[in-house]
Write an enzyme that holds these catalytic residues in place. Structure first.
Site, short mmCIF file in Angstrom:
data_model
loop_
_atom_site.label_atom_id
_atom_site.label_comp_id
_atom_site.label_asym_id
_atom_site.label_seq_id
_atom_site.Cartn_x
_atom_site.Cartn_y
_atom_site.Cartn_z
N GLN A 186 -5.61 -0.46 -3.13
CA GLN A 186 -6.46 -1.32 -3.84
C GLN A 186 -7.41 -0.76 -4.96
O GLN A 186 -7.54 -1.38 -5.83
CB GLN A 186 -7.04 -2.39 -2.82
CG GLN A 186 -8.06 -3.28 -3.50
CD GLN A 186 -8.49 -4.22 -2.38
OE1 GLN A 186 -7.96 -4.17 -1.39
NE2 GLN A 186 -9.47 -5.07 -2.85
N CYS A 209 0.74 -1.14 -0.01
CA CYS A 209 -0.01 -0.14 -0.07
C CYS A 209 0.90 1.21 -0.02
O CYS A 209 1.86 1.22 0.73
CB CYS A 209 -1.07 0.03 1.15
SG CYS A 209 -0.27 0.39 2.73
N GLU A 210 0.25 2.15 -0.71
CA GLU A 210 1.19 3.41 -0.76
C GLU A 210 1.30 4.43 0.62
O GLU A 210 2.07 5.34 0.66
CB GLU A 210 0.57 4.29 -1.97
CG GLU A 210 -0.76 4.74 -1.68
CD GLU A 210 -1.13 5.81 -3.12
OE1 GLU A 210 -0.50 5.54 -4.06
OE2 GLU A 210 -2.16 6.38 -2.92
N HIS A 211 0.43 3.85 1.37
CA HIS A 211 0.19 4.77 2.63
C HIS A 211 1.31 4.43 3.65
O HIS A 211 1.74 5.07 4.22
CB HIS A 211 -1.09 4.56 3.25
CG HIS A 211 -2.17 5.11 2.36
ND1 HIS A 211 -3.39 4.48 2.19
CD2 HIS A 211 -2.12 6.32 1.69
CE1 HIS A 211 -4.13 5.20 1.19
NE2 HIS A 211 -3.47 6.29 1.08
N HIS A 212 1.49 2.89 3.73
CA HIS A 212 2.44 2.44 4.83
C HIS A 212 3.73 1.74 4.18
O HIS A 212 4.55 1.19 4.95
CB HIS A 212 1.61 1.73 5.84
CG HIS A 212 0.53 2.37 6.47
ND1 HIS A 212 -0.72 2.33 5.84
CD2 HIS A 212 0.34 3.19 7.29
CE1 HIS A 212 -1.81 3.02 6.45
NE2 HIS A 212 -1.07 3.69 7.57
N HIS A 222 -5.20 -6.56 4.01
CA HIS A 222 -3.95 -5.55 4.13
C HIS A 222 -3.33 -5.47 5.54
O HIS A 222 -4.02 -5.46 6.53
CB HIS A 222 -4.66 -4.00 4.15
CG HIS A 222 -5.37 -3.81 2.57
ND1 HIS A 222 -4.98 -2.80 2.00
CD2 HIS A 222 -6.36 -4.47 1.82
CE1 HIS A 222 -5.43 -2.79 0.77
NE2 HIS A 222 -6.34 -3.80 0.72
N CYS A 269 -1.58 -3.39 6.98
CA CYS A 269 -1.46 -2.29 7.53
C CYS A 269 -2.72 -2.29 8.59
O CYS A 269 -3.06 -1.53 9.44
CB CYS A 269 -1.43 -1.22 6.57
SG CYS A 269 -2.68 -0.92 5.52
ZN LIG Z 1 -1.60 0.63 4.32
#
Ligand SMILES: [Zn+2]
Length: 210
Positions: free
Chosen positions: A139, A98-101, A167, A169
């Protein structure tokens, strides 16, 4: 396409050759920094080769940046004896981040389309999923990127993409809900217009399972 645009798009599709891309030494130094950030000692024996391994693993995790989706789908087989019904490949396994974490999410993708001008090799659809999975994104964007690439390359009567993923995360941090499954769908053309086509797609995705 002008030469400037062409060279720009070539560079964008192969960011490894872009000026400003860090050297392997810089990447390894960044890993040592993160190891210290985690609270460990990058000079201890067990971690000495870790930066090298992580830098190498990144090349694999993120190899999708070097892939051009339109090239993956560029060979269309027109001789299909008039076949124009649904083509569905289900349960394509994938691993992404994921691009956030930058934490893994993984699961399966189901992709379907109604051909008009021909079909693509079935393994190409799995490669397309990989080309987007091996990048940083969400996603949701991955689902629509796969659908868009198929629409652009195949000009089909419709495309359906469904992704089911867990996920890490969500499982490992934050609200810690292990086993929660995130489901995304993107429908175009006939799948978007006709709910019966969505039902057919979902029935085929779920069908024939013990
Ligand atoms: Zn994430």
């Amino acid at each position: 396409m002008s030469d400037v645009v062409k060279s720009l798009s070539t560079r964008l599709s192969t960011p490894v050759d872009k000026p400003g891309v860090p050297s392997r030494e810089e990447a390894e130094a960044a890993v040592r920094t993160l190891l210290r950030w985690a609270g460990d000692d990058p000079t201890r024996e067990g971690l000495q080769d870790t930066p090298k391994r992580v830098a190498k693993a990144f090349k694999e995790f993120y190899s999708g940046y070097g892939e051009d989706p339109s090239e993956i789908l560029d060979k269309i087989f027109a001789e299909v004896e008039g076949y124009d019904d649904i083509v569905l490949v289900r349960d394509i396994p994938f691993y992404s981040h994921c691009e956030h974490h930058m934490v893994p999410f993984f699961g399966v993708a189901h992709v379907a389309y109604y051909p008009t001008k021909g079909v693509v090799g079935l393994s190409k659809l799995a490669r397309l999923v990989d080309a987007y999975a091996r990048r940083l994104q969400t996603q949701e964007t991955m689902t629509s990127q796969i659908a868009k690439a198929m629409v652009d390359a195949l000009e089909p009567r419709g495309v359906a993409v469904m992704i089911e993923a867990e996920h890490m995360c969500m499982s490992m941090r934050g609200i810690q809900k292990a086993g929660a499954l995130t489901l995304t769908t993107q429908f175009t053309g006939i799948f978007k217009e006709d709910p019966a086509e969505q039902v057919r797609f979902l029935t085929l995705v779920r069908g024939g399972r013990g």
